[in-house]
Scaffold this active site. Sequence first.
Site, PDB file in Angstrom:
ATOM      1  N   CYS A  78      40.783  50.559 110.081  1.00 37.13           N
ATOM      2  CA  CYS A  78      41.719  49.619 110.708  1.00 37.13           C
ATOM      3  C   CYS A  78      41.055  48.709 111.738  1.00 37.13           C
ATOM      4  O   CYS A  78      41.227  47.488 111.702  1.00 37.13           O
ATOM      5  CB  CYS A  78      42.909  50.353 111.312  1.00 37.13           C
ATOM      6  SG  CYS A  78      42.512  51.460 112.683  1.00 37.13           S
ATOM      7  N   HIS A 131      45.374  53.402 115.946  1.00 30.93           N
ATOM      8  CA  HIS A 131      45.519  52.498 114.807  1.00 30.93           C
ATOM      9  C   HIS A 131      45.883  51.104 115.304  1.00 30.93           C
ATOM     10  O   HIS A 131      46.566  50.953 116.308  1.00 30.93           O
ATOM     11  CB  HIS A 131      46.610  53.016 113.861  1.00 30.93           C
ATOM     12  CG  HIS A 131      46.624  52.350 112.532  1.00 30.93           C
ATOM     13  ND1 HIS A 131      45.658  52.565 111.582  1.00 30.93           N
ATOM     14  CD2 HIS A 131      47.491  51.462 111.999  1.00 30.93           C
ATOM     15  CE1 HIS A 131      45.935  51.842 110.502  1.00 30.93           C
ATOM     16  NE2 HIS A 131      47.043  51.158 110.732  1.00 30.93           N
ATOM     17  N   HIS A 146      46.614  45.916 107.745  1.00 30.83           N
ATOM     18  CA  HIS A 146      45.863  47.006 108.383  1.00 30.83           C
ATOM     19  C   HIS A 146      45.208  47.827 107.287  1.00 30.83           C
ATOM     20  O   HIS A 146      45.480  47.633 106.095  1.00 30.83           O
ATOM     21  CB  HIS A 146      46.795  47.878 109.230  1.00 30.83           C
ATOM     22  CG  HIS A 146      47.870  48.550 108.442  1.00 30.83           C
ATOM     23  ND1 HIS A 146      47.946  49.911 108.293  1.00 30.83           N
ATOM     24  CD2 HIS A 146      48.916  48.052 107.725  1.00 30.83           C
ATOM     25  CE1 HIS A 146      48.990  50.224 107.545  1.00 30.83           C
ATOM     26  NE2 HIS A 146      49.594  49.103 107.179  1.00 30.83           N
TER      27      HIS A 146
END
Length: 174
Positions: A78, A131, A146
């Site tokens: 990510c 994340h 992502h």
Amino acid sequence: MKRILPYILLATLSFLIYSCGSTSKRKAVISNKTEKPSNTKRPPNPNYKKIKSIIGHAKTFSGTRYKYGGTTKKGMDCSGLIYTSFKKENIILPRTSRTMATQGKAISLKKVSVGDLLFFKTNKRKNVISHVGLVVEVKGTIKFIHASTSRGVIISSLDENYWNKAFTSARRVL
């Protein structure tokens, strides 16, 4: 009654014509004011071209498998996706999502726009940012690109239950 009917019709017609005329005049007066109407859009972001380029570059990785620490088409994580995409426009961000979350300006979810970064806490045991995603669309719902561990580089929606619960903050770098 027959004699009155033409006068009623004439009066109604005159009223309608006069009403329409006065409405037009009011519109003209309002449009000459120096104040901007409240429904006008904000001026475009001066970084619009850079943002479009960053998003375009990120989308070239769509479908790339997830690889921890990856920054290429062979594998991407990510923060690698965000790092690589911004680097294309000579904007160097930290390499981890946790450190990226300290960059730029914190913004509320209501003010999120295309090009902003979304941060998530996906590891409940550690309770830290783990994340990051890049906003690619804001039309009723917020969509972001992502690298997911299970599906690789994809576009997801903040309306999805998992991402909505894991969301923690948004930041504007550009």
